[in-house]
Motif scaffolding. Structure first.
Motif, PDB file in Angstrom:
ATOM      1  N   TYR A  91     -12.585  18.365  69.047  1.00  0.00           N
ATOM      2  CA  TYR A  91     -11.484  18.474  68.092  1.00  0.00           C
ATOM      3  C   TYR A  91     -11.715  17.467  66.974  1.00  0.00           C
ATOM      4  O   TYR A  91     -12.528  16.554  67.097  1.00  0.00           O
ATOM      5  CB  TYR A  91     -10.110  18.320  68.754  1.00  0.00           C
ATOM      6  CG  TYR A  91      -9.765  16.953  69.272  1.00  0.00           C
ATOM      7  CD1 TYR A  91      -9.047  16.051  68.487  1.00  0.00           C
ATOM      8  CD2 TYR A  91     -10.104  16.564  70.559  1.00  0.00           C
ATOM      9  CE1 TYR A  91      -8.699  14.802  68.972  1.00  0.00           C
ATOM     10  CE2 TYR A  91      -9.763  15.317  71.050  1.00  0.00           C
ATOM     11  CZ  TYR A  91      -9.069  14.451  70.248  1.00  0.00           C
ATOM     12  OH  TYR A  91      -8.728  13.213  70.722  1.00  0.00           O
ATOM     13  N   PHE A  92     -11.042  17.679  65.885  1.00  0.00           N
ATOM     14  CA  PHE A  92     -11.227  16.872  64.690  1.00  0.00           C
ATOM     15  C   PHE A  92      -9.957  16.089  64.396  1.00  0.00           C
ATOM     16  O   PHE A  92      -8.868  16.614  64.517  1.00  0.00           O
ATOM     17  CB  PHE A  92     -11.531  17.765  63.478  1.00  0.00           C
ATOM     18  CG  PHE A  92     -12.759  18.609  63.646  1.00  0.00           C
ATOM     19  CD1 PHE A  92     -13.995  18.153  63.216  1.00  0.00           C
ATOM     20  CD2 PHE A  92     -12.686  19.856  64.227  1.00  0.00           C
ATOM     21  CE1 PHE A  92     -15.124  18.923  63.372  1.00  0.00           C
ATOM     22  CE2 PHE A  92     -13.811  20.640  64.382  1.00  0.00           C
ATOM     23  CZ  PHE A  92     -15.042  20.176  63.954  1.00  0.00           C
ATOM     24  N   GLU A  93     -10.131  14.845  64.005  1.00  0.00           N
ATOM     25  CA  GLU A  93      -9.027  14.028  63.500  1.00  0.00           C
ATOM     26  C   GLU A  93      -9.373  13.648  62.073  1.00  0.00           C
ATOM     27  O   GLU A  93     -10.514  13.318  61.772  1.00  0.00           O
ATOM     28  CB  GLU A  93      -8.846  12.766  64.340  1.00  0.00           C
ATOM     29  CG  GLU A  93      -8.274  13.020  65.705  1.00  0.00           C
ATOM     30  CD  GLU A  93      -8.012  11.735  66.483  1.00  0.00           C
ATOM     31  OE1 GLU A  93      -8.082  10.631  65.898  1.00  0.00           O
ATOM     32  OE2 GLU A  93      -7.748  11.845  67.679  1.00  0.00           O
ATOM     33  N   SER A  94      -8.385  13.704  61.203  1.00  0.00           N
ATOM     34  CA  SER A  94      -8.606  13.420  59.793  1.00  0.00           C
ATOM     35  C   SER A  94      -7.780  12.210  59.379  1.00  0.00           C
ATOM     36  O   SER A  94      -6.574  12.158  59.626  1.00  0.00           O
ATOM     37  CB  SER A  94      -8.197  14.636  58.963  1.00  0.00           C
ATOM     38  OG  SER A  94      -8.293  14.366  57.603  1.00  0.00           O
ATOM     39  N   PHE A  95      -8.455  11.228  58.766  1.00  0.00           N
ATOM     40  CA  PHE A  95      -7.813  10.028  58.239  1.00  0.00           C
ATOM     41  C   PHE A  95      -8.305   9.845  56.808  1.00  0.00           C
ATOM     42  O   PHE A  95      -9.458   9.465  56.607  1.00  0.00           O
ATOM     43  CB  PHE A  95      -8.188   8.789  59.053  1.00  0.00           C
ATOM     44  CG  PHE A  95      -7.921   8.910  60.515  1.00  0.00           C
ATOM     45  CD1 PHE A  95      -6.668   8.658  61.027  1.00  0.00           C
ATOM     46  CD2 PHE A  95      -8.933   9.284  61.382  1.00  0.00           C
ATOM     47  CE1 PHE A  95      -6.421   8.765  62.385  1.00  0.00           C
ATOM     48  CE2 PHE A  95      -8.702   9.392  62.741  1.00  0.00           C
ATOM     49  CZ  PHE A  95      -7.441   9.137  63.245  1.00  0.00           C
ATOM     50  N   LYS A 128     -14.135  14.360  68.133  1.00  0.00           N
ATOM     51  CA  LYS A 128     -13.960  13.806  69.469  1.00  0.00           C
ATOM     52  C   LYS A 128     -14.163  14.895  70.509  1.00  0.00           C
ATOM     53  O   LYS A 128     -13.785  16.049  70.287  1.00  0.00           O
ATOM     54  CB  LYS A 128     -12.562  13.208  69.612  1.00  0.00           C
ATOM     55  CG  LYS A 128     -12.339  12.023  68.677  1.00  0.00           C
ATOM     56  CD  LYS A 128     -10.968  11.461  68.817  1.00  0.00           C
ATOM     57  CE  LYS A 128     -10.974  10.344  69.820  1.00  0.00           C
ATOM     58  NZ  LYS A 128      -9.676   9.656  69.913  1.00  0.00           N
ATOM     59  N   PRO A 129     -14.737  14.539  71.652  1.00  0.00           N
ATOM     60  CA  PRO A 129     -14.946  15.531  72.706  1.00  0.00           C
ATOM     61  C   PRO A 129     -13.635  15.848  73.424  1.00  0.00           C
ATOM     62  O   PRO A 129     -12.758  15.003  73.559  1.00  0.00           O
ATOM     63  CB  PRO A 129     -15.916  14.828  73.648  1.00  0.00           C
ATOM     64  CG  PRO A 129     -15.669  13.371  73.449  1.00  0.00           C
ATOM     65  CD  PRO A 129     -15.272  13.228  71.997  1.00  0.00           C
ATOM     66  N   ASN A 156      -1.970  24.193  70.453  1.00  0.00           N
ATOM     67  CA  ASN A 156      -1.859  22.763  70.190  1.00  0.00           C
ATOM     68  C   ASN A 156      -2.326  22.352  68.811  1.00  0.00           C
ATOM     69  O   ASN A 156      -2.002  21.266  68.358  1.00  0.00           O
ATOM     70  CB  ASN A 156      -2.624  21.976  71.262  1.00  0.00           C
ATOM     71  CG  ASN A 156      -1.926  22.055  72.601  1.00  0.00           C
ATOM     72  OD1 ASN A 156      -0.782  21.667  72.734  1.00  0.00           O
ATOM     73  ND2 ASN A 156      -2.604  22.606  73.592  1.00  0.00           N
ATOM     74  N   PHE A 157      -3.099  23.188  68.135  1.00  0.00           N
ATOM     75  CA  PHE A 157      -3.619  22.830  66.820  1.00  0.00           C
ATOM     76  C   PHE A 157      -3.249  23.846  65.769  1.00  0.00           C
ATOM     77  O   PHE A 157      -3.921  23.984  64.765  1.00  0.00           O
ATOM     78  CB  PHE A 157      -5.149  22.658  66.899  1.00  0.00           C
ATOM     79  CG  PHE A 157      -5.574  21.535  67.793  1.00  0.00           C
ATOM     80  CD1 PHE A 157      -5.498  20.224  67.371  1.00  0.00           C
ATOM     81  CD2 PHE A 157      -6.036  21.792  69.067  1.00  0.00           C
ATOM     82  CE1 PHE A 157      -5.871  19.186  68.195  1.00  0.00           C
ATOM     83  CE2 PHE A 157      -6.422  20.752  69.908  1.00  0.00           C
ATOM     84  CZ  PHE A 157      -6.332  19.454  69.473  1.00  0.00           C
ATOM     85  N   LYS A 158      -2.142  24.546  65.971  1.00  0.00           N
ATOM     86  CA  LYS A 158      -1.740  25.611  65.029  1.00  0.00           C
ATOM     87  C   LYS A 158      -1.355  25.081  63.650  1.00  0.00           C
ATOM     88  O   LYS A 158      -1.396  25.806  62.684  1.00  0.00           O
ATOM     89  CB  LYS A 158      -0.617  26.448  65.616  1.00  0.00           C
ATOM     90  CG  LYS A 158       0.651  25.676  65.899  1.00  0.00           C
ATOM     91  CD  LYS A 158       1.662  26.539  66.592  1.00  0.00           C
ATOM     92  CE  LYS A 158       2.804  25.664  67.084  1.00  0.00           C
ATOM     93  NZ  LYS A 158       3.523  26.268  68.158  1.00  0.00           N
TER      94      LYS A 158
END
Length: 84
Positions: free
Chosen positions: A30-34, A41-42, A78-80
């Motif tokens: 999954y991806f996190e954006s800052f 991240k796995p 969860n990521f909609k």
């Protein structure tokens, strides 16, 4: 920390270098954006935590297909709110 680069195709696809894939130890991320930083991240294989998404458990569908379908449903739920 080692830095590697990869090209994004016209379809938005990226080949993750093998060295990085080996460190992830999973095929689901999954991806996190800052701001201007993107973190990959796995997602650890947590088949038991997908139980609520499982349907037709007694069906003739192979377990791997049921697990894949459950992952897709869990991820989309969860990521909609994340734009594609």
């Amino acid at each position: 920390m080692k830095t590697v680069s990869a090209k994004i195709t016209e379809k938005g696809q990226v080949t993750i270098p093998k060295e990085i894939r080996d460190k992830l130890k999973t095929n689901i991320i999954y991806f996190e954006s800052f701001d201007d930083t993107i973190l990959i991240k796995p997602v650890k294989d947590a088949c038991g935590s997908l139980k609520k998404y499982g349907k037709n458990v007694n069906s003739d569908i192979p377990f791997n297909k049921l697990k894949e379908n459950a992952w897709e449903e869990a991820i989309s739920e969860n990521f909609k709110d994340i734009p594609s």
